[in-house]
Design a protein around this motif. Structure first.
Motif, short mmCIF file in Angstrom:
data_model
loop_
_atom_site.label_atom_id
_atom_site.label_comp_id
_atom_site.label_asym_id
_atom_site.label_seq_id
_atom_site.Cartn_x
_atom_site.Cartn_y
_atom_site.Cartn_z
N ALA A 7 0.88 4.11 -2.94
CA ALA A 7 0.47 5.48 -2.64
C ALA A 7 1.65 6.45 -2.57
O ALA A 7 1.45 7.65 -2.41
CB ALA A 7 -0.29 5.51 -1.31
N TRP B 291 -3.09 5.86 8.82
CA TRP B 291 -4.41 5.76 8.17
C TRP B 291 -5.27 4.70 8.87
O TRP B 291 -6.44 4.92 9.14
CB TRP B 291 -4.26 5.41 6.70
CG TRP B 291 -3.63 6.49 5.88
CD1 TRP B 291 -3.46 7.79 6.21
CD2 TRP B 291 -3.06 6.33 4.58
NE1 TRP B 291 -2.83 8.47 5.21
CE2 TRP B 291 -2.57 7.61 4.17
CE3 TRP B 291 -2.91 5.27 3.70
CZ2 TRP B 291 -1.95 7.81 2.96
CZ3 TRP B 291 -2.30 5.47 2.47
CH2 TRP B 291 -1.82 6.73 2.10
N TYR C 224 -2.49 7.74 -6.11
CA TYR C 224 -1.84 6.43 -6.14
C TYR C 224 -1.78 5.97 -7.58
O TYR C 224 -2.48 6.47 -8.46
CB TYR C 224 -2.61 5.42 -5.28
CG TYR C 224 -3.92 4.96 -5.90
CD1 TYR C 224 -3.98 3.78 -6.63
CD2 TYR C 224 -5.07 5.73 -5.77
CE1 TYR C 224 -5.17 3.37 -7.20
CE2 TYR C 224 -6.26 5.33 -6.34
CZ TYR C 224 -6.31 4.14 -7.05
OH TYR C 224 -7.48 3.75 -7.63
N GLU D 293 -7.95 0.46 -3.07
CA GLU D 293 -8.06 1.43 -4.17
C GLU D 293 -9.28 2.32 -3.97
O GLU D 293 -9.21 3.54 -4.16
CB GLU D 293 -8.16 0.69 -5.51
CG GLU D 293 -6.87 0.05 -5.97
CD GLU D 293 -7.04 -0.64 -7.31
OE1 GLU D 293 -6.36 -0.25 -8.27
OE2 GLU D 293 -7.87 -1.57 -7.40
N TYR E 185 -10.67 9.28 -0.45
CA TYR E 185 -9.99 10.32 0.33
C TYR E 185 -9.07 11.19 -0.53
O TYR E 185 -8.30 11.98 -0.01
CB TYR E 185 -9.18 9.67 1.46
CG TYR E 185 -10.05 9.32 2.66
CD1 TYR E 185 -10.19 10.21 3.72
CD2 TYR E 185 -10.75 8.13 2.70
CE1 TYR E 185 -11.00 9.90 4.81
CE2 TYR E 185 -11.56 7.81 3.77
CZ TYR E 185 -11.69 8.70 4.83
OH TYR E 185 -12.49 8.38 5.90
N VAL F 118 0.78 4.60 6.36
CA VAL F 118 -0.27 3.58 6.26
C VAL F 118 -0.76 3.19 7.66
O VAL F 118 -1.96 3.02 7.88
CB VAL F 118 0.26 2.35 5.49
CG1 VAL F 118 -0.81 1.26 5.43
CG2 VAL F 118 0.69 2.74 4.08
N ILE G 231 0.84 -1.20 0.00
CA ILE G 231 0.00 0.00 0.00
C ILE G 231 0.88 1.25 0.00
O ILE G 231 0.61 2.22 -0.73
CB ILE G 231 -0.94 -0.01 1.22
CG1 ILE G 231 -1.89 -1.20 1.15
CG2 ILE G 231 -1.73 1.29 1.30
CD1 ILE G 231 -2.72 -1.41 2.41
N LYS H 75 -6.47 10.55 -2.25
CA LYS H 75 -5.03 10.31 -2.13
C LYS H 75 -4.53 9.73 -3.45
O LYS H 75 -5.06 8.75 -3.97
CB LYS H 75 -4.74 9.36 -0.97
CG LYS H 75 -5.19 9.93 0.37
CD LYS H 75 -4.77 9.04 1.52
CE LYS H 75 -5.28 9.60 2.84
NZ LYS H 75 -4.71 10.92 3.15
N TRP I 70 -10.77 3.09 -1.16
CA TRP I 70 -10.55 3.99 -0.03
C TRP I 70 -9.63 5.14 -0.43
O TRP I 70 -9.88 6.30 -0.08
CB TRP I 70 -9.95 3.20 1.14
CG TRP I 70 -9.84 4.01 2.40
CD1 TRP I 70 -10.78 4.15 3.37
CD2 TRP I 70 -8.72 4.81 2.81
NE1 TRP I 70 -10.33 4.98 4.38
CE2 TRP I 70 -9.07 5.41 4.06
CE3 TRP I 70 -7.48 5.09 2.27
CZ2 TRP I 70 -8.20 6.24 4.74
CZ3 TRP I 70 -6.60 5.92 2.95
CH2 TRP I 70 -6.97 6.49 4.18
N LEU I 71 -8.57 4.85 -1.16
CA LEU I 71 -7.65 5.91 -1.59
C LEU I 71 -8.36 6.92 -2.49
O LEU I 71 -8.15 8.14 -2.37
CB LEU I 71 -6.45 5.28 -2.33
CG LEU I 71 -5.47 4.47 -1.48
CD1 LEU I 71 -4.47 3.74 -2.36
CD2 LEU I 71 -4.73 5.37 -0.49
N ARG I 72 -9.21 6.43 -3.40
CA ARG I 72 -9.96 7.36 -4.27
C ARG I 72 -10.90 8.22 -3.44
O ARG I 72 -11.03 9.42 -3.68
CB ARG I 72 -10.74 6.57 -5.32
CG ARG I 72 -9.91 6.05 -6.48
CD ARG I 72 -10.81 5.59 -7.63
NE ARG I 72 -11.62 4.45 -7.23
CZ ARG I 72 -11.30 3.18 -7.41
NH1 ARG I 72 -10.14 2.88 -7.99
NH2 ARG I 72 -12.09 2.20 -7.03
#
Length: 600
Positions: free
Chosen positions: A16, A26, A62, A52, A58, A23, A12, A60, A54-56
């Motif tokens: 990112a 988070w 990646y 993926e 927030y 991480v 991860i 963030k 969750w990252l989108r």
């Protein structure tokens, strides 16, 4: 393949472009961070799709590269099948049917489809090869495989592997590695020799075969137990290189007691490495060379004394060289009627691998001054430990030099005035100084490594030990070039740089001060006083809260000089500790063997 691809915390962080600490933060701070779906408490695994999403959510940034996506699909099958699937990917990329199960993989032969990969994964593997080239694609997968299984797979250091191959001079010859693993030693011979290899693991043998095929190497790789089922019985190569498994008690002692390979004596049950030595000599032509890595204890263990003596008497064992982590034994199969040498080369090259080739060449030309008489070894314990046989005529000179360095390294603490009450001074924080423009901070690019390239890199160890830049990297966007006067901090140390030009390494933070208003030694001293935890990734210490008194530049410089003297004292203590141990050892050796004598 119906499994959901999984990622660990390191994956991860890589995707990112952040550190592992981020991480962890988070997971701790966000209740909706994906929960583990596998792995262990210490090594949890997460759904790649959930991560993926969750990252989108927030915002963030990646990037999941095609290579990462292929790798995660391979990993989704689980650790037990991972090596097998990497081998199948190699078979696909080379256009060969998988070697798993048939025991032998050649560089030529009938072309056929790879088994074991589902069509979607096979398509992704071929797409990755199309994006780069088959060799680059496969080496990426192999690198990730070795990283994931670093504890189970033993890989020879690259610099040691290259040295071994150069020493046995494989150009235009046939070279054998009877314990080839995933091919590290054999890959070093690429394009210079015909290659033979054997490996116990069918998976590793297949991976080796694919890595060699993709380089166009003329190779024959056999899967099987080398000791019990020699895949090249009767074959003699021009040279043998080997990094065998150490301390393997179940090597076949009971079954192989009468084996004809034991020309120099039956290896004791607890000395499997001496079985590997004799196996290698069996497979080299008269006059051919063997380079084999051995555990350091094999040079002195009592159980192996008789075999070591026989190897020396016959002229088979020519050199024992200490290299990082092990000893390198160089052997030569005696030719019929050949007179054995009277001396053997014994060398400690742990600090300088570059010294080995000149020393070996000097030995071959009978002009070496780093040899030990074989008759002296046979009269003693046949102990060939390199540290024991350092050049005795150098002890006196080395002692005198170490003594001078020890005395020169002395330093004194600053002369500080003791106050009855602490000063009450107006204070500020590093965060405020950054906001006011007195300090600018920088860090290395997120995915930067310091393990190869033309650009020198200052590492965290360099900051801790006060040594010059020891890392290196390639030129890339975002590199931070250090200037004289910059304050560089790691999690455990802080240093004001006297020289510039190197790139800032991973896990370091650079503080560049406005020297018209702030003294760098002043800032560095307060960072060190705050615990030396000067990184932005620590959850236990916020470096921006470091408190400093607001003082005129002249007073800052006075404090800075005192802090600088303490830093010099710390370096001197570290250096004198190391020099002191060397001085003691040389003094003991010199007094004991007569090269040193007490002053009247």
């Amino acid at each position: 393949m119906s499994h959901d691809p999984t990622v660990n915390a390191g994956d991860i962080a890589r995707l990112a472009g952040v550190g592992r600490a981020a991480v962890s933060n988070w997971r701790r701070r966000h209740d909706d961070f994906p929960q583990p779906i596998g792995g262990t408490a210490n090594q949890p695994l997460f759904s790649l799709r959930q991560v993926e999403s969750w990252l989108r959510r927030y915002g963030k940034s990646y990037q999941v590269s095609l290579g990462d996506r292929v790798w995660q699909r391979l990993k989704a099958a689980g650790d037990l099948r991972l090596g097998e699937l990497v081998a199948q990917a190699g078979a696909l990329l080379t256009g060969h049917r998988s070697a798993l199960g048939d025991g032998r993989a050649q560089a030529g032969g009938e072309v056929g489809p790879a088994d074991g990969l589902d069509p979607e994964l096979a398509g992704l593997v071929m797409e990755l090869a199309g994006q780069h080239d088959p060799l680059t694609a496969y080496e990426f997968l192999c690198e990730r495989y070795l990283e994931a299984h670093s504890r189970q797979l033993s890989v020879t250091r690259e610099d040691v592997a290259e040295l071994m191959v150069r020493l046995v001079r494989v150009e235009g010859s046939t070279v054998l590695d009877p314990a080839c693993g995933v091919g590290t030693l054999l890959l070093t011979t690429a394009g210079r020799a015909r290659v033979l290899g054997q490996e116990l693991s069918e998976t590793s043998a297949a991976i080796t075969a694919s890595r060699l095929r993709l380089r166009g190497v003329d190779a024959e790789i056999v899967a099987g137990d080398t000791m019990r089922h020699d895949g090249f019985a009767g074959e003699r190569a021009d040279a043998v290189v080997c990094d065998p498994p150490f301390n393997e008690r179940a090597w076949g002692y009971e079954e192989l007691t009468g084996d004809p390979r034991w020309e120099y004596g039956l290896p004791p049950r607890g000395e499997p490495e001496l079985a590997w030595v004799q196996h290698c000599l069996t497979h080299v032509k008269p006059g051919g060379l063997v380079a084999i890595l051995m555990p350091p204890a094999a040079a002195s263990r009592k159980a192996g004394r008789r075999i070591r003596a026989n190897l020396l008497r016959a002229g088979a064992l020519r050199a024992v060289v200490a290299v990082p982590g092990s000893d390198l034994w160089l052997l030569r199969r005696p030719a019929p009627g050949e007179r054995p040498p009277s001396e053997v080369l014994i060398l400690d090259a742990t600090a300088d691998l570059g010294s080995v080739e000149p020393a070996w060449q000097a030995y071959l030309e009978d002009r070496s001054d780093q040899t030990v008489r074989i008759i002296d070894l046979l009269a003693d314990e046949v102990d060939m430990t390199p540290a024991r046989h350092q050049r005795r005529d150098d002890v006196g000179r080395a002692f005198a030099e170490a003594r001078d360095r020890f005395l020169a390294a002395a330093a004194v603490p600053p002369d500080l005035k003791v106050l009855e009450q602490p000063l009450d001074q107006p204070a500020t924080t590093l965060g405020d100084l950054i906001k006011e423009g007195l300090v600018a901070t920088s860090q290395a690019p997120p995915k930067m490594t310091a393990d190869g390239g033309d650009v020198p890199v200052l590492t965290a160890d360099d900051v801790l030990n006060g040594t010059p830049p020891s890392g290196s990297t390639t030129m890339q966007q975002g590199l931070v070039t250090i200037r004289p006067g910059d304050v560089v901090a790691s999690y455990s140390s802080v240093r004001v740089m006297a020289d510039g030009g190197a790139a800032l390494g991973p896990h370091l933070t650079l503080y560049r001060v406005d020297t018209r208003r702030l003294d760098p030694d002043f800032l560095a001293g307060y960072l060190r006083a705050a615990g030396g935890r000067a990184t932005t990734g620590s959850s236990r210490f916020d470096v921006r809260r470091t408190r400093l008194p607001r003082l005129p530049l002249k007073e800052q410089k006075a404090y800075g000089e005192a802090f600088r003297q303490l830093a010099v004292l710390e370096d001197a203590i570290r250096e004198t500790s190391t020099l002191g141990q060397t001085l003691i050892r040389l003094g003991l050796d010199g007094l004991a063997d007569g090269h040193l004598h007490p002053q009247s």
